[in-house]
Design a protein around this motif. Structure first.
Motif, mmCIF file in Angstrom:
data_model
loop_
_atom_site.group_PDB
_atom_site.id
_atom_site.type_symbol
_atom_site.label_atom_id
_atom_site.label_comp_id
_atom_site.label_asym_id
_atom_site.label_seq_id
_atom_site.Cartn_x
_atom_site.Cartn_y
_atom_site.Cartn_z
ATOM 1 N N VAL A 80 55.325 23.651 99.921
ATOM 2 C CA VAL A 80 55.371 23.094 100.973
ATOM 3 C C VAL A 80 56.610 23.977 102.734
ATOM 4 C CG1 VAL A 80 55.388 20.675 102.475
ATOM 5 C CG2 VAL A 80 55.049 21.234 100.245
ATOM 6 N N ALA A 81 56.013 23.770 103.109
ATOM 7 C CA ALA A 81 56.642 23.971 104.905
ATOM 8 C C ALA A 81 57.317 22.451 105.394
ATOM 9 C CB ALA A 81 55.955 24.717 105.936
ATOM 10 N N THR A 82 58.559 22.501 105.750
ATOM 11 C CA THR A 82 59.163 21.118 105.327
ATOM 12 C C THR A 82 60.678 21.163 106.644
ATOM 13 O OG1 THR A 82 60.427 19.244 104.187
ATOM 14 C CG2 THR A 82 60.662 21.362 104.049
ATOM 15 N N VAL A 83 61.887 20.917 107.013
ATOM 16 C CA VAL A 83 62.575 21.227 107.846
ATOM 17 C C VAL A 83 63.673 20.673 106.947
ATOM 18 C CG1 VAL A 83 61.702 20.847 109.729
ATOM 19 C CG2 VAL A 83 62.719 18.919 108.921
ATOM 20 N N ASP A 84 65.150 21.128 107.317
ATOM 21 C CA ASP A 84 65.989 21.101 106.969
ATOM 22 C C ASP A 84 67.596 19.121 107.952
ATOM 23 O OD1 ASP A 84 67.525 21.878 109.496
ATOM 24 O OD2 ASP A 84 68.369 23.503 108.236
ATOM 25 N N PRO A 85 68.288 19.455 107.493
ATOM 26 C CA PRO A 85 68.679 17.908 108.297
ATOM 27 C C PRO A 85 69.025 18.027 109.927
ATOM 28 C CG PRO A 85 70.015 18.555 106.517
ATOM 29 C CD PRO A 85 69.228 20.249 106.152
ATOM 30 N N LEU A 86 68.899 19.322 109.954
ATOM 31 C CA LEU A 86 68.898 19.706 111.953
ATOM 32 C C LEU A 86 67.582 20.137 112.399
ATOM 33 C CD1 LEU A 86 72.298 21.185 111.959
ATOM 34 C CD2 LEU A 86 72.055 19.053 112.305
ATOM 35 N N GLY A 87 66.889 19.693 111.350
ATOM 36 C CA GLY A 87 65.159 19.908 111.943
ATOM 37 C C GLY A 87 64.628 20.903 111.590
ATOM 38 N N ARG A 88 65.197 22.035 111.688
ATOM 39 C CA ARG A 88 64.643 23.365 111.334
ATOM 40 C C ARG A 88 63.882 23.719 110.583
ATOM 41 N NH1 ARG A 88 71.412 25.369 111.783
ATOM 42 N NH2 ARG A 88 70.944 24.224 109.839
ATOM 43 N N ALA A 108 65.637 19.588 101.240
ATOM 44 C CA ALA A 108 65.221 19.122 102.612
ATOM 45 C C ALA A 108 66.332 18.357 103.601
ATOM 46 C CB ALA A 108 63.296 18.674 102.909
ATOM 47 N N CYS A 109 67.233 17.873 102.765
ATOM 48 C CA CYS A 109 67.672 16.887 103.273
ATOM 49 C C CYS A 109 69.317 17.636 102.780
ATOM 50 C CB CYS A 109 68.246 15.482 102.840
ATOM 51 S SG CYS A 109 66.429 14.687 103.571
ATOM 52 N N GLY A 110 69.802 18.896 101.944
ATOM 53 C CA GLY A 110 70.451 19.188 100.846
ATOM 54 C C GLY A 110 72.029 18.707 101.755
ATOM 55 N N LEU A 111 72.865 18.829 101.625
ATOM 56 C CA LEU A 111 74.096 19.282 102.095
ATOM 57 C C LEU A 111 74.579 20.814 102.271
ATOM 58 C CD1 LEU A 111 76.804 17.950 103.661
ATOM 59 C CD2 LEU A 111 77.773 18.055 101.463
ATOM 60 N N HIS A 112 73.521 21.514 101.405
ATOM 61 C CA HIS A 112 74.216 23.084 101.010
ATOM 62 C C HIS A 112 73.942 24.037 102.155
ATOM 63 C CE1 HIS A 112 70.525 22.273 98.557
ATOM 64 N NE2 HIS A 112 69.850 23.462 98.902
ATOM 65 N N LEU A 129 62.596 15.084 104.311
ATOM 66 C CA LEU A 129 61.989 14.553 103.407
ATOM 67 C C LEU A 129 60.219 14.039 102.728
ATOM 68 C CD1 LEU A 129 62.376 13.877 100.264
ATOM 69 C CD2 LEU A 129 63.347 11.800 100.041
ATOM 70 N N GLY A 130 60.273 12.897 104.257
ATOM 71 C CA GLY A 130 59.319 12.558 104.183
ATOM 72 C C GLY A 130 58.028 13.416 104.800
ATOM 73 N N LEU A 131 57.903 15.062 104.867
ATOM 74 C CA LEU A 131 57.030 15.899 105.045
ATOM 75 C C LEU A 131 56.953 16.414 103.594
ATOM 76 C CD1 LEU A 131 58.066 18.110 108.274
ATOM 77 C CD2 LEU A 131 56.247 16.397 108.025
ATOM 78 N N LEU A 132 57.496 16.496 102.083
ATOM 79 C CA LEU A 132 57.757 16.212 101.278
ATOM 80 C C LEU A 132 56.744 15.254 100.405
ATOM 81 C CD1 LEU A 132 60.837 18.325 100.083
ATOM 82 C CD2 LEU A 132 58.973 19.219 100.337
#
Length: 387
Positions: A80-88, A108-112, A129-132
């Motif tokens: 799944v194409a998603t985004v990280d916590p900053l929208g990247r 998608a939301c991981g601190l790492h 996470l919503g995209l997942l």
């Protein structure tokens, strides 16, 4: 299936062999759970090559959740194409096993996914996470299990809801900016989430409520980059947003529900959507059939990067130690660092604890050479426990 490192065939004194179950979590930022287990087993076999080591890498819902279950359950991985916590842009996977989909919030939301300088829970979002979740629903799952843990967000799932068509809006009906800080001005949700009535399960690594002294902002905010002023502002924002969620989904007492504070409050959003909370480690151990491995073992080795007070609130080490105690088995914890007192650990079922920082005498070396240290600790344990 468990990963077994078999005893050499030339040794037949089976009654002298020790059966060791090695079932750690990941060491965040350094080694995956599988790499931790392998390093300990390699060290053990340097000293006692005939002993049987059964490797069962684990996850409590945080990073590695989908990988661990994918290895055990098989199923199909849906990229799944998603985004990280900053929208990247980021990459995630949905694991499909029968009619159930497994999703990992940390993908998608991981601190790492952020550098130390990028950590800011005022603006990080759970949108990815919503995209997942949307991909899991579109794949036809009737139940979606969401692993929660290791997140960089503190937005009570507001971003996740936005990706599902139900983001928070202000009094003028305008969408709020991403992040936890803006939630203090939330007035309502923009619509109803597009979930096609799937059953939701939140597999959490903690049982914290959403707000208050033990809530998401106070307990986990600082490690995500929040200052003391940020923590106070975020806690108030989440308290306000919990009322908005409660009104939208007709749920009372959302902020105080156990597990609502998991993954920066994503647990609260899943509860509001009618989901139920379960222990991530209990779910994983049940799905991979760990009880049978425990029944055949004589010694259990588990561990995680930091063995501290949070470890005793639903994480892998406490869950495994409790199960080992129920089976009458000694349980050794290996960790990057140990901040738990002997009495606390013993009460949870831990027999002994070994930490890389103590082993090396240096935090820097523990971070630089974790696999080396774990092999050395594995050999040390073999000299102590093997027959």
């Amino acid at each position: 299936m468990p990963i077994r490192l078999p005893a050499p065939p030339e040794r037949n004194l089976y009654f002298l062999l020790v059966r060791v179950l090695i079932c750690p979590d990941k060491f965040a930022g350094t080694l995956s759970a599988a790499e931790v287990a392998t390093a300990v087993a390699e060290g053990w076999h340097e000293v006692a090559p005939a002993d049987e080591c059964v490797l069962r890498p684990l996850s409590d819902g945080g990073p590695g959740f989908v990988d661990v279950l994918g290895t055990a359950l098989g199923g199909r991985r849906l990229p799944v194409a998603t985004v990280d916590p900053l929208g990247r842009p980021a990459r995630g996977d949905v694991l499909l096993a029968g009619s159930t989909a497994y999703v990992e919030s940390a993908q998608a939301c991981g601190l790492h996914l952020l550098t130390a300088e990028e950590r800011d829970p005022n603006r990080t979002t759970s949108y990815g996470l919503g995209l997942l979740l949307a991909a899991a629903v579109e794949a036809g799952a009737s139940e979606v299990v969401v692993g929660l843990g290791g997140s960089a967000v503190n937005d009570a799932g507001a971003g996740m809801l936005a990706a599902l068509g139900a983001g928070p809006v202000d009094v003028g009906g305008y969408a709020l900016p991403y992040g936890g800080a803006a939630l203090g001005t939330a007035e309502a949700l923009a619509g109803s989430p597009q979930l096609r009535q799937v059953n939701l399960v939140a597999a959490t690594d903690v049982d914290n409520p959403l707000t208050g002294l033990y809530g998401a902002s106070n307990v986990f905010g600082p490690q995500k980059g929040a200052s003391r002023d940020d923590v106070m502002r975020l806690d108030a924002a989440l308290e306000h947003f919990s009322a908005v969620l409660g009104k939208a989904f007709d749920v009372d007492g959302l902020a105080s529900m156990p597990g609502a504070g998991a993954a920066g409050g994503i647990g609260a959003a899943l509860l509001a959507l009618g989901g139920r909370v379960t222990s991530g480690i209990s779910l994983v151990t049940s799905l991979i059939g760990l009880d049978a491995s425990l029944a055949a073992a004589e010694l259990v080795i588990t561990g995680e990067g930091s063995f501290d007070h949070q470890s005793l609130r639903g994480k892998v080490t406490a869950g495994i130690a409790n199960q080992a105690r129920d089976h009458g088995l000694p349980c050794v914890v290996v960790a990057g660092r140990n901040e738990t007192g002997h009495r606390e650990a013993a009460a949870a079922g831990v027999t002994e604890t070994y930490a890389l920082v103590e082993h090396f005498g240096s935090t820097e070396r523990a971070l630089a050479e974790p696999a080396v240290g774990l092999r050395e600790i594995g050999a040390r344990l073999a000299r102590q426990w093997s027959r």
